[in-house]
Design a protein around this motif. Structure first.
Motif, PDB file in Angstrom:
ATOM      1  N   ARG A  48      34.006  42.284  38.013  1.00  0.00           N
ATOM      2  CA  ARG A  48      33.028  41.428  38.707  1.00  0.00           C
ATOM      3  C   ARG A  48      33.709  40.160  39.247  1.00  0.00           C
ATOM      4  NH1 ARG A  48      30.055  39.418  34.779  1.00  0.00           N
ATOM      5  NH2 ARG A  48      28.397  40.915  34.458  1.00  0.00           N
ATOM      6  N   LEU A  75      34.826  50.993  40.189  1.00  0.00           N
ATOM      7  CA  LEU A  75      33.468  51.361  40.637  1.00  0.00           C
ATOM      8  C   LEU A  75      32.459  51.253  39.482  1.00  0.00           C
ATOM      9  CD1 LEU A  75      31.880  52.646  43.072  1.00  0.00           C
ATOM     10  CD2 LEU A  75      32.313  54.858  42.000  1.00  0.00           C
ATOM     11  N   ILE A  76      32.795  51.835  38.352  1.00  0.00           N
ATOM     12  CA  ILE A  76      31.841  51.881  37.232  1.00  0.00           C
ATOM     13  C   ILE A  76      31.622  50.486  36.660  1.00  0.00           C
ATOM     14  CG2 ILE A  76      31.458  52.783  34.892  1.00  0.00           C
ATOM     15  CD1 ILE A  76      32.969  55.331  35.815  1.00  0.00           C
ATOM     16  N   ALA A  79      29.432  48.575  38.974  1.00  0.00           N
ATOM     17  CA  ALA A  79      28.030  49.019  38.873  1.00  0.00           C
ATOM     18  C   ALA A  79      27.406  48.470  37.587  1.00  0.00           C
ATOM     19  CB  ALA A  79      27.958  50.545  38.903  1.00  0.00           C
ATOM     20  N   ASP A  82      26.251  44.880  37.727  1.00  0.00           N
ATOM     21  CA  ASP A  82      25.173  44.550  38.677  1.00  0.00           C
ATOM     22  C   ASP A  82      25.681  44.053  40.025  1.00  0.00           C
ATOM     23  OD1 ASP A  82      23.053  45.296  37.141  1.00  0.00           O
ATOM     24  OD2 ASP A  82      22.921  43.349  36.123  1.00  0.00           O
ATOM     25  N   LEU A  84      26.458  46.277  42.496  1.00  0.00           N
ATOM     26  CA  LEU A  84      26.225  47.302  43.518  1.00  0.00           C
ATOM     27  C   LEU A  84      24.753  47.672  43.659  1.00  0.00           C
ATOM     28  CD1 LEU A  84      29.324  49.590  42.681  1.00  0.00           C
ATOM     29  CD2 LEU A  84      29.192  47.620  44.209  1.00  0.00           C
ATOM     30  N   ASP A  86      21.238  49.292  43.694  1.00  0.00           N
ATOM     31  CA  ASP A  86      20.833  50.694  43.509  1.00  0.00           C
ATOM     32  C   ASP A  86      21.632  51.641  44.393  1.00  0.00           C
ATOM     33  OD1 ASP A  86      18.898  49.971  41.717  1.00  0.00           O
ATOM     34  OD2 ASP A  86      17.411  49.572  43.303  1.00  0.00           O
ATOM     35  N   THR A  88      24.013  54.422  46.084  1.00  0.00           N
ATOM     36  CA  THR A  88      24.580  55.687  45.609  1.00  0.00           C
ATOM     37  C   THR A  88      26.096  55.504  45.531  1.00  0.00           C
ATOM     38  OG1 THR A  88      24.727  56.518  47.852  1.00  0.00           O
ATOM     39  CG2 THR A  88      22.775  57.149  46.616  1.00  0.00           C
ATOM     40  N   LEU A  89      26.678  56.115  44.513  1.00  0.00           N
ATOM     41  CA  LEU A  89      28.099  55.878  44.230  1.00  0.00           C
ATOM     42  C   LEU A  89      28.917  57.129  44.530  1.00  0.00           C
ATOM     43  CD1 LEU A  89      27.705  54.076  40.770  1.00  0.00           C
ATOM     44  CD2 LEU A  89      27.663  53.063  43.069  1.00  0.00           C
ATOM     45  N   GLY A 106      31.275  58.139  34.432  1.00  0.00           N
ATOM     46  CA  GLY A 106      30.020  57.743  35.070  1.00  0.00           C
ATOM     47  C   GLY A 106      28.845  58.268  34.257  1.00  0.00           C
ATOM     48  N   LEU A 111      25.531  56.840  35.142  1.00  0.00           N
ATOM     49  CA  LEU A 111      25.735  56.749  36.592  1.00  0.00           C
ATOM     50  C   LEU A 111      26.136  58.103  37.134  1.00  0.00           C
ATOM     51  CD1 LEU A 111      27.975  53.541  36.526  1.00  0.00           C
ATOM     52  CD2 LEU A 111      25.558  53.636  37.170  1.00  0.00           C
ATOM     53  N   ILE A 113      28.095  59.966  39.933  1.00  0.00           N
ATOM     54  CA  ILE A 113      29.129  59.659  40.942  1.00  0.00           C
ATOM     55  C   ILE A 113      29.515  60.960  41.646  1.00  0.00           C
ATOM     56  CG2 ILE A 113      31.432  58.715  41.337  1.00  0.00           C
ATOM     57  CD1 ILE A 113      31.097  57.105  38.732  1.00  0.00           C
TER      58      ILE A 113
END
Ligand SMILES: C[S@@+](CC[C@H](N)C(=O)[O-])C[C@H]1O[C@@H](n2cnc3c(N)ncnc32)[C@H](O)[C@@H]1O
Length: 314
Positions: A48, A75-76, A79, A82, A84, A86, A88-89, A106, A111, A113
């Motif tokens: 972050r 990416l994870i 996500a 917070d 990203l 909602d 789609t990943l 994920g 999540l 992915i």
């Protein structure tokens, strides 16, 4: 020929992309342990903080792609942090072994992915598909990073954002080599003393790995291809078609401590260093990171810091 040798890959005949795929497929099993990757506060904060240095809070994304995603570390954690919303990943990488771990990671964190194996220099996605494309620690593996940046521009929607973090600068990398070399020499000198050699990590075959493991591990020194000058990366992004392109750099003293710690962790017998070491190293890194950002960044030229983050808009 011994049966085991039939399985040994002939790395001498591989081109660089085949080497990247073979090495990272092999590394996927142990990658997260090697780089102390987790999906908790420590790594969420790390991801972050990198992202928030260049993308303001409140930015909204609907479809996000990570290129060279590996096991999904960036990416994870973004996500989970917070960043990203909602969206789609999606994730792509040249190594299916890495993507398999990414999907599993994920799912373990709730999540979904969608992954596609592919080459960053010829992305397997349509033009104008994503609001945000991200990458972490991967363009230095590409033969021609500018081609991948052009591809990331192609798959972004107009107005879309590109963030690539965790890439080594040319000068920062040279300085880090001095730290790595001297730490390693000091470690070898100390563990050459009587009674201390048992603290050295055994070789791969000695510790039960196969000849194939040893051959693939040997590719580690061939897959890192580039370091970068911040200004050149900005130029690359503009040449790829981005209208705004800005590079910020970070980590100087924090990086030296980080590499010293990683050098010792890579050379010592597993299990010798405990949690106190891990927490001590982490807190030292954080304190120095703040010092680098808040004090040194005011007067030290950006080219000397180790890590660069590219932020660009299409
Ligand atoms: C050092 S790892 C970084 C992985 C992840 N982004 C992270 O930060 O943990 C580099 C990744 O780049 C991938 N890679 C190397 N060459 C590639 C290429 N030509 N196209 C796509 N991915 C590639 C590797 O398979 C590997 O997963």
């Amino acid at each position: 020929m011994p049966a085991e040798l039939h399985a040994v890959p002939d790395t001498a005949t591989m081109d660089i992309k085949q080497k990247q795929e073979a090495y990272h497929d092999w590394e996927a099993k142990t990658y997260e342990e090697k780089f102390s990757i987790s999906y908790d506060e420590r790594c969420i904060d790390y991801a972050r903080d990198r992202f928030r240095k260049v993308v303001p809070d409140g930015a909204v994304f609907h479809r996000v792609l990570e290129v060279g995603a590996g096991t999904g570390f960036f990416l994870i954690n973004l996500a989970l942090g917070d960043c990203l919303g909602d969206a789609t990943l999606e994730a792509t990488d040249i190594s299916e072994g890495m993507l398999e771990v990414c999907r599993r990671n994920g799912a373990e964190h709730g999540l979904s992915i969608a992954t596609r194996q592919g080459d960053a220099e010829a992305l397997p996605y349509d033009d104008d598909s994503f609001d945000l494309v991200i990458g972490h620690a991967f363009i230095h593996h590409l033969p021609v990073p500018g081609i991948a940046i052009r591809e990331m521009h192609r798959v972004l929607k107009p107005g879309g954002t590109l963030v690539i973090a965790g890439e080594p600068t040319e000068l920062g990398d040279k300085l880090s080599w001095i730290v790595k070399r001297n730490t390693y020499r000091a470690f070898r000198a100390v563990t050459a003393l009587p009674g201390l050699t048992r603290y050295r990590k055994p070789g791969i075959v000695e510790s039960g790995g196969s000849v194939e493991d040893a051959v693939l591990a040997g590719l580690e020194h061939e897959v890192d291809l580039h370091t970068f000058r911040p200004g050149d990366v900005e130029k690359m992004a503009r040449l790829a078609g981005f209208t705004e392109a800005r590079v910020v750099t970070e980590e100087l003293t924090a990086n030296w401590v980080g590499w010293a710690v990683r050098t010792i962790e890579g050379a010592i017998r597993p299990g010798v260093l405990g949690m106190r070491w891990a927490f001590g190293a982490f807190h030292a890194y954080n304190r120095l990171h703040r010092f680098d950002d808040e004090v040194l960044a005011r007067f030290v030229p950006r080219d000397i810091f180790y890590n660069l983050i590219l932020h660009a808009r299409k």
